[in-house]
Design an enzyme around this catalytic site. Structure first.
Site, short mmCIF file in Angstrom:
data_model
loop_
_atom_site.label_atom_id
_atom_site.label_comp_id
_atom_site.label_asym_id
_atom_site.label_seq_id
_atom_site.Cartn_x
_atom_site.Cartn_y
_atom_site.Cartn_z
N GLY A 44 24.20 12.98 -28.69
CA GLY A 44 23.63 13.47 -27.44
C GLY A 44 24.19 12.72 -26.25
N ALA A 45 24.47 11.43 -26.45
CA ALA A 45 24.98 10.62 -25.34
C ALA A 45 26.36 11.12 -24.91
CB ALA A 45 25.02 9.16 -25.74
N GLY A 61 0.84 -1.20 0.00
CA GLY A 61 0.00 0.00 0.00
C GLY A 61 0.86 1.24 0.00
N GLY A 62 0.30 2.32 0.54
CA GLY A 62 1.03 3.59 0.57
C GLY A 62 2.32 3.52 1.35
C1 HXC Z 1 -3.94 -4.24 11.83
C2 HXC Z 1 -2.81 -6.09 11.10
C3 HXC Z 1 -2.55 -5.48 9.86
C4 HXC Z 1 -3.05 -4.16 9.66
C5 HXC Z 1 -1.66 -7.42 9.84
N1 HXC Z 1 -2.24 -7.29 11.04
N2 HXC Z 1 -1.85 -6.33 9.10
N3 HXC Z 1 -3.50 -5.48 12.08
N4 HXC Z 1 -3.73 -3.58 10.66
N5 HXC Z 1 -2.81 -3.50 8.52
C6 HXC Z 1 -2.26 -8.25 12.10
C7 HXC Z 1 -3.09 -9.47 11.82
O1 HXC Z 1 -4.44 -9.20 12.12
C8 HXC Z 1 -2.46 -10.49 12.74
O2 HXC Z 1 -2.91 -10.23 14.03
C9 HXC Z 1 -1.00 -10.11 12.71
O3 HXC Z 1 -0.93 -8.76 12.27
C10 HXC Z 1 -0.19 -10.95 11.77
O4 HXC Z 1 -0.86 -10.95 10.52
P1 HXC Z 1 -1.16 -12.29 9.70
O5 HXC Z 1 -2.16 -11.95 8.67
O6 HXC Z 1 -1.44 -13.39 10.63
O7 HXC Z 1 0.27 -12.58 9.06
P2 HXC Z 1 0.62 -13.11 7.62
O8 HXC Z 1 -0.19 -14.32 7.31
O9 HXC Z 1 2.09 -13.26 7.59
O10 HXC Z 1 0.17 -11.97 6.61
C11 HXC Z 1 0.80 -10.74 6.66
C12 HXC Z 1 0.05 -9.75 5.73
C13 HXC Z 1 -1.46 -9.72 6.13
C14 HXC Z 1 0.20 -10.20 4.28
C15 HXC Z 1 0.72 -8.40 5.91
O11 HXC Z 1 -1.56 -9.55 7.52
C16 HXC Z 1 -2.20 -8.64 5.43
O12 HXC Z 1 -2.59 -8.75 4.27
N6 HXC Z 1 -2.44 -7.54 6.16
C17 HXC Z 1 -3.22 -6.44 5.65
C18 HXC Z 1 -2.40 -5.68 4.68
C19 HXC Z 1 -3.10 -4.42 4.22
O13 HXC Z 1 -4.01 -4.49 3.41
N7 HXC Z 1 -2.72 -3.32 4.82
C20 HXC Z 1 -3.26 -2.04 4.52
C21 HXC Z 1 -2.51 -1.56 3.30
S1 HXC Z 1 -3.03 0.03 2.84
P3 HXC Z 1 -3.10 -11.38 15.09
O14 HXC Z 1 -3.54 -10.68 16.33
O15 HXC Z 1 -4.14 -12.30 14.52
O16 HXC Z 1 -1.78 -12.06 15.23
C22 HXC Z 1 -2.03 0.99 3.67
C23 HXC Z 1 -2.30 2.42 3.44
C24 HXC Z 1 -1.11 3.23 3.76
O17 HXC Z 1 -1.18 0.61 4.35
C25 HXC Z 1 -1.31 4.59 3.18
C26 HXC Z 1 -0.14 5.45 3.39
C27 HXC Z 1 -0.28 6.72 2.64
#
Ligand code: HXC
Length: 520
Positions: free
Chosen positions: A407-408, A172-173
């Site tokens: 140019g290069a 993501g971001g």
């Molecule tokens: C809160 C999160 C989290 C999140 C993971 N966890 N991502 N909690 N917010 N973004 C938590 C899970 O619930 C889990 O908690 C623990 O972290 C471990 O995650 P798992 O899923 O069990 O691990 P894994 O199987 O290794 O997968 C990792 C992962 C997956 C691929 C990162 O967790 C995932 O897809 N997370 C969401 C990613 C996402 O979409 N993020 C937002 C992106 S947008 P527990 O308590 O069960 O252990 C963004 C915007 C930013 O970031 C903008 C900036 C400008």
């Protein structure tokens, strides 16, 4: 036990528990994935006993979705300062064992604090990323946290070096913080970076792709150029960051550390006198030239797998750190294309921002032609490199080995882009274009009119020889003062070292302006 002793006992207990992050079972899960924890990474990165941790007791302030019952001291990031080879650095390492290292507002505050401290102290910032992105339960607060980090990345750019290690997910971001830093390192098989993951990609475009195919280390090191380094494992990744740091200064007002060498400046290399093939279309390996001229033959390459028609990286010459930029005749004949221009431009700008002299080795037949390049804006991208060299005020020493066309020729640190010392080997051809193309343009009609194939070939040969005689040598440029000297290849090391020595006190200013408007 006195009250004071009891309080100390409690402190030790709390600290010990904080060091476990999200707990032993999550640490075990991390190890099972062949990944280290944030603290293990920091202990490999920093000199033993040098880590000074900050904000170890900070906790998130979120109350949504039952978060008020889940607190971990330090939240999902370990921050502080330490030393690497005795030099001060500020660090943050996201802790995947706490909510998947997802970014809360308090985590962002911790990261911003060490970034601010780094800028005040004039020390590099190293961020080790391993995070699920914005902490979903915190909503807009988490996004605001990213915004705060990005702004600091921008303000710190060109002031202190910023290095990002990607040791797990970075999606993501969140990818934009590493993208704003100077160097990004990824670990093969366990790290990935993308704006949208495979499932979203599938639902939006129908494309089926794995995480690795979409944003693994190989993809970003080879195809996109997002990653400057791809390490086989975490330990190699940490070592690479340390090595990189040894070539760069603490900040924009200091010099990179000098590394004493036993390699004499006066060392010559006879092999360079025979490295250029007789046939101008035959390649040779530019790495041979680079390792021959730098101290102890040690070259630390950046973007090793990306746009291999140009080579960039750091080395030492007479103990001083230099940035090397060199065309690679072995790949695409060393032609400049979009990716090569982007790669070299970014490197040149880093070196210029951090007082690292540039040594440019030229063997370039021109820019790559064709619709793919034109549609992809080779004009704008080529201009990036031109701009970067023209803007750079660090010492610039250039050696033309063979081709330097059109140019290069101008782009590759020519004299008119405020090159300081420009040399050429006797095999250099500094011209508008190669003989073949020139004869085609100048005598195309005559050649077409000639029906006898023998006579046609003889005419083309005669005109090519005439052109080569006149233009394809370094002496036209030398006569006009466009190069300082024609040098014997075997002497290249000491001629460059001597030039750099004389340029050590170089001062050059740019006109006053708010900022430039380089062709992005
Ligand atoms: C809160 C999160 C989290 C999140 C993971 N966890 N991502 N909690 N917010 N973004 C938590 C899970 O619930 C889990 O908690 C623990 O972290 C471990 O995650 P798992 O899923 O069990 O691990 P894994 O199987 O290794 O997968 C990792 C992962 C997956 C691929 C990162 O967790 C995932 O897809 N997370 C969401 C990613 C996402 O979409 N993020 C937002 C992106 S947008 P527990 O308590 O069960 O252990 C963004 C915007 C930013 O970031 C903008 C900036 C400008």
């Amino acid at each position: 036990m006195s009250i004071q002793e009891e309080k100390i006992r409690q402190l030790v207990e709390r600290r010990t528990s904080a060091r476990l992050g999200g707990g032993q079972s999550r640490i075990d899960a991390q190890h099972k994935k062949n990944k280290l924890t944030a603290r293990e990474r920091l202990s490999l990165l920093l000199d033993e006993g040098s880590f000074e941790e900050y904000d170890a007791f900070v906790q998130h302030r979120c109350t949504n979705f039952g978060m008020d019952s889940q607190h971990f001291d330090g939240d999902g990031v370990v921050t502080g300062q330490g030393t690497i080879d005795g030099r001060l650095v500020y660090v943050f390492a996201q802790d995947f064992t706490v909510s998947g290292g997802s970014l809360s507002k308090t985590m962002a505050e911790k990261i911003c604090k060490v970034m601010d401290m780094a800028v005040r102290a004039g020390a590099p910032i190293i961020g080790l990323n391993d995070s699920g992105g914005a902490r979903i339960q915190e909503g807009i607060d988490a996004l605001a946290g990213y915004g705060e980090i990005f702004e600091r990345n921008i303000l710190a750019s060109g002031v202190v070096p910023q290095i990002s290690g990607i040791f797990g997910p970075c999606a993501g971001g969140a990818v934009y913080s590493p993208a704003l830093t100077d160097f990004t390192l990824m670990v093969r098989d366990t790290s990935y970076m993308f704006l949208t993951g495979p499932s979203v990609v599938k639902s939006v475009t129908g494309e089926q792709v794995t995480q690795e195919e979409l944003g693994g280390a190989s993809v970003h090191a080879r195809k996109s150029g997002v990653a400057h380094f791809a390490a086989a494992d975490e330990r190699e990744g940490i070592d690479t960051i340390k090595k990189l740091l040894s070539f760069i200064p603490q900040n924009n007002l200091s010099e990179a550390p000098q590394v004493p060498t036993l390699d004499p400046v006066s060392r010559t290399d006879d092999l360079l006198n025979s490295i250029i093939p007789d046939n101008p279309n035959k390649p040779y390996d530019m790495y041979g030239v680079i390792t021959s001229i730098v101290d102890d033959g040690v070259f630390f390459e950046v973007h090793k797998e990306f746009a291999n028609n140009i080579i960039v990286g750091f080395a030492h010459m007479n103990g001083r750190s230099v940035g090397i930029v060199a065309n690679q005749p072995k790949l695409l004949a060393g032609v400049l294309d979009i990716n090569a221009s982007r790669k070299a431009a970014r490197f040149v700008r880093f070196c210029d921002a951090f007082n690292i002299p540039l040594v440019t080795l030229v063997d370039v037949p021109g820019f790559l032609c064709g619709t793919q390049q034109e549609y992809g804006a080779i004009i704008t991208n080529g201009a990036k490199l031109l701009y970067a060299y023209g803007e750079a005020t660090v010492p610039k020493v250039t050696v033309t080995l063979r081709k330097s066309y059109g140019g290069a020729h101008i782009v590759m640190s020519c004299k008119q882009l405020r090159g300081d010392v420009n040399y050429a080997w006797p095999t250099a051809n500094i011209a508008v274009m190669g003989a073949e193309g020139a004869v085609e343009v100048l005598y195309g009609k005559e050649l077409k009119a000639e029906t006898d194939p023998g006579k046609k070939a003889a005419l083309a040969e005669e005109k090519k020889n005439e052109y080569n005689e006149l233009f394809c040598n370094p002496y036209q440029a030398a006569q006009k003062g466009y190069i300082e000297d024609v040098i014997e290849p075997r002497n290249t090391r000491f001629r460059i070292c001597r030039a750099l020595e004389s340029l050590a006190g170089k001062r050059q200013e740019l006109p006053a302006k708010k900022h430039d408007n380089l062709p992005l």
